[in-house]
Design a protein around this motif. Structure first.
Motif, PDB file in Angstrom:
ATOM      1  N   ILE A 333       0.839  -1.188   0.000  1.00 21.78           N
ATOM      2  CA  ILE A 333       0.000   0.000   0.000  1.00 21.78           C
ATOM      3  C   ILE A 333       0.876   1.240   0.000  1.00 21.78           C
ATOM      4  O   ILE A 333       1.954   1.272   0.588  1.00 21.78           O
ATOM      5  N   ASP A 334       0.410   2.281  -0.673  1.00 20.11           N
ATOM      6  CA  ASP A 334       1.192   3.503  -0.801  1.00 20.11           C
ATOM      7  C   ASP A 334       0.268   4.700  -0.689  1.00 20.11           C
ATOM      8  O   ASP A 334      -0.955   4.558  -0.541  1.00 20.11           O
ATOM      9  N   HIS A 335       0.843   5.888  -0.780  1.00 21.04           N
ATOM     10  CA  HIS A 335       0.043   7.110  -0.684  1.00 21.04           C
ATOM     11  C   HIS A 335      -0.934   7.199  -1.855  1.00 21.04           C
ATOM     12  O   HIS A 335      -0.628   6.794  -2.975  1.00 21.04           O
ATOM     13  N   SER A 336      -2.105   7.729  -1.579  1.00 18.89           N
ATOM     14  CA  SER A 336      -3.095   7.970  -2.616  1.00 18.89           C
ATOM     15  C   SER A 336      -3.049   9.437  -3.036  1.00 18.89           C
ATOM     16  O   SER A 336      -2.466  10.285  -2.346  1.00 18.89           O
ATOM     17  N   ASP A 337      -3.690   9.730  -4.152  1.00 14.16           N
ATOM     18  CA  ASP A 337      -3.759  11.105  -4.650  1.00 14.16           C
ATOM     19  C   ASP A 337      -4.981  11.842  -4.118  1.00 14.16           C
ATOM     20  O   ASP A 337      -5.218  12.997  -4.502  1.00 14.16           O
ATOM     21  N   GLY A 338      -5.771  11.186  -3.281  1.00 12.16           N
ATOM     22  CA  GLY A 338      -6.992  11.804  -2.776  1.00 12.16           C
ATOM     23  C   GLY A 338      -6.707  12.954  -1.829  1.00 12.16           C
ATOM     24  O   GLY A 338      -5.626  13.073  -1.247  1.00 12.16           O
ATOM     25  N   THR A 339      -7.720  13.795  -1.678  1.00 10.25           N
ATOM     26  CA  THR A 339      -7.610  14.946  -0.782  1.00 10.25           C
ATOM     27  C   THR A 339      -8.588  14.877   0.377  1.00 10.25           C
ATOM     28  O   THR A 339      -8.537  15.734   1.260  1.00 10.25           O
ATOM     29  N   GLY A 340      -9.493  13.900   0.374  1.00 13.22           N
ATOM     30  CA  GLY A 340     -10.491  13.828   1.434  1.00 13.22           C
ATOM     31  C   GLY A 340     -10.868  12.406   1.777  1.00 13.22           C
ATOM     32  O   GLY A 340     -10.362  11.439   1.189  1.00 13.22           O
ATOM     33  N   LEU A 341     -11.794  12.282   2.743  1.00 15.91           N
ATOM     34  CA  LEU A 341     -12.244  10.986   3.240  1.00 15.91           C
ATOM     35  C   LEU A 341     -13.682  10.691   2.846  1.00 15.91           C
ATOM     36  O   LEU A 341     -14.307   9.798   3.407  1.00 15.91           O
ATOM     37  N   SER A 342     -14.199  11.418   1.875  1.00 11.57           N
ATOM     38  CA  SER A 342     -15.608  11.261   1.511  1.00 11.57           C
ATOM     39  C   SER A 342     -15.891   9.888   0.904  1.00 11.57           C
ATOM     40  O   SER A 342     -16.984   9.328   1.112  1.00 11.57           O
ATOM     41  N   ARG A 343     -14.949   9.319   0.169  1.00 11.55           N
ATOM     42  CA  ARG A 343     -15.188   7.998  -0.418  1.00 11.55           C
ATOM     43  C   ARG A 343     -15.319   6.936   0.657  1.00 11.55           C
ATOM     44  O   ARG A 343     -16.161   6.034   0.556  1.00 11.55           O
ATOM     45  N   ALA A 344     -14.494   7.025   1.682  1.00 10.84           N
ATOM     46  CA  ALA A 344     -14.617   6.079   2.782  1.00 10.84           C
ATOM     47  C   ALA A 344     -15.949   6.262   3.501  1.00 10.84           C
ATOM     48  O   ALA A 344     -16.579   5.290   3.916  1.00 10.84           O
ATOM     49  N   TYR A 345     -16.402   7.495   3.644  1.00  9.63           N
ATOM     50  CA  TYR A 345     -17.695   7.748   4.276  1.00  9.63           C
ATOM     51  C   TYR A 345     -18.832   7.165   3.455  1.00  9.63           C
ATOM     52  O   TYR A 345     -19.803   6.620   4.008  1.00  9.63           O
TER      53      TYR A 345
END
Length: 454
Positions: A333-345
């Motif tokens: 696993i590595d860093h993602s390019d995402g900026t928020g946690l909305s997908r996990a929500y």
């Protein structure tokens, strides 16, 4: 865990003069150059004896190269890793086996295995003459402080003549993979809100919903236990009716790992992100051992390939395989390019997710608000908040979290999280107990200011 590669056969085949000359060593090239130079000098000076010496020097490496090129050795090789999956910072041993499957003995063999530089220097072995049908076994150790999947191979054989004039290389086609997983720390057993009560530490008994035909009493089937017969309904319907039975239902736990690149600073085995990955691995293993159905979730909304809707079940024969699959996922696993946690929500808002444990990097006010909404979808929530800036500061600087991290910690606690700040180099076991003490204190005082009831 032991993994063996399939043995393949390396066979020297005939080649032309160009291939033979390409295999000449420094010694062989020196002999050839000296022989040619001596022959030229002998021709110019008219010295017959010097010409014979020059021819001998020039012919010797050519003869050695030709003989070595035309010699047909049939050698099989295999590799075995012990273990094939190893925690970061631990050693694994690689066992190499060479079998001479031809009817002729081999000459001097130089065995070399190709490994990534992060695992250490490239291992080399010198094998003496191997008799027909004989075998040789050697081993070496590899170690990496960095997670990942590292290829081992292909295995190479270097053949040389007795005079060291020529050297030829033969390679096998197969390779193996060493998986370096995150470090796993043993965690103490604590009682966390959000666990289901019942037999064991993390399970409860409820009406079985495994079969659609067991939701209501059904007709008797051959092999059913007569003690399950519902006599009142039997009298009503005029046929044997069977009660619905009770079966165990597992408690669920979702472990959220924040992989956003903007949430972590620094790199290397001692960085904040590596601590979060190791903490996630330790939590997953711990909850599996306690019998939870465990799910791994990242900020991108993805989980482990092959994972069921309720996660992987623990305390079963498949729990070791489930842990292995999740460790393999965390290994790469590595860093993602995402900026928020909305997908996990979006993944969590489908219903009650049981216990939610999150390992978080730097947060802004918007992401802290999203986490507050996640808390409403879980039976209990524990957050380990890493202030990545404090992890990259020099030891001489004043320790402690920055004001922004303190504000985010307060917001999480006000939203009902049991939130713990993670200082540099902290022990997860100690923080695990701190989270339990914080939850117990809030539960006993019944307050929400500065802390949530988790």
């Amino acid at each position: 865990m032991t993994r063996a590669s399939t043995g393949h056969t390396a066979e020297e085949d005939q080649g032309g003069l160009r291939t033979a000359l390409a295999g000449l060593t420094t010694r062989g090239r020196s002999f050839l150059a000296a022989g040619v130079a001596a022959a030229i000098c002998a021709y110019v000076l008219g010295q017959g004896d010097l010409l014979r010496v020059g021819l001998l020097l020039a012919v010797l490496p050519l003869v050695c190269a030709t003989v070595l090129q035309r010699t047909r050795y049939r050698v099989s090789g295999s590799r075995r890793l012990s273990p094939g999956r190893v925690p970061a910072g631990s050693e694994a041993r690689v066992h190499l086996r060479m079998d001479n499957v031809s009817r002729l003995p081999t000459g001097l063999l130089m065995l070399q295995d190709k490994v990534p530089y992060v695992l250490g220097p490239r291992p080399r072995f010198v094998l003496d003459r191997v008799e027909a049908g004989g075998r040789r076994e050697v081993s070496y150790r590899v170690r990496s402080d960095l997670r990942g999947r590292y290829p081992l191979g292909p295995l190479q054989l270097r053949l040389t003549d007795p005079f060291g004039m020529c050297e030829l290389t033969r390679s096998f086609s197969t390779y193996d993979t060493l998986t370096v997983i995150p470090r796993v720390e043993a965690l103490p057993p604590v009682r966390l809100t959000g666990e289901a009560k019942g037999y064991g530490d993390g399970r409860q008994r409820s009406l079985a919903l495994a079969g659609e035909d067991d939701i209501i009493p059904r007709g008797y089937r051959y092999g059913d236990d007569l003690r399950r017969v519902h006599w009142r309904l039997t009298a009503r319907y005029g046929e044997l009716m069977v009660r619905r039975e009770e079966q165990p239902q597992r408690s669920r736990c979702t472990v959220l790992l924040d992989t956003r690149g903007i949430a972590f600073q620094g790199a290397g085995p001692d960085s904040a992100f590596e601590w979060a990955v190791s903490g996630t691995a330790s939590t997953l293993v711990h909850m599996l051992e306690r019998g939870f159905s465990v799910r791994l979730l990242t900020d991108t909304g993805t989980s482990v390939p092959g994972e069921g809707a309720d996660g992987f079940a623990g305390a079963s024969q498949e729990s070791a395989d489930a842990a292995g699959m999740m460790m393999d996922t965390l290994a790469v696993i590595d860093h993602s390019d995402g900026t928020g946690l909305s997908r996990a929500y979006d993944v969590l808002r489908g219903g009650n997710e049981g216990l939610l444990i999150a390992f978080l990097g730097d947060l802004d006010e918007e992401q802290a608000t999203v986490l507050g909404k996640m808390r409403q979808r879980s039976g209990g929530a524990v957050a380990f908040l890493l202030d990545s800036e404090s992890w990259v500061r020099e030891p001489t600087e004043v320790p402690g979290p920055l004001d922004g991290s303190v504000d985010r910690l307060r917001m999480l606690r006000e939203a009902g999280w049991t939130a713990v700040m993670v200082p540099r180099g902290a022990s997860l076991a100690a923080l695990w107990q701190e989270a339990d003490r914080q939850r117990t204190h809030v539960a006993s005082t019944g307050t929400t200011a500065g802390g949530g009831g988790v």
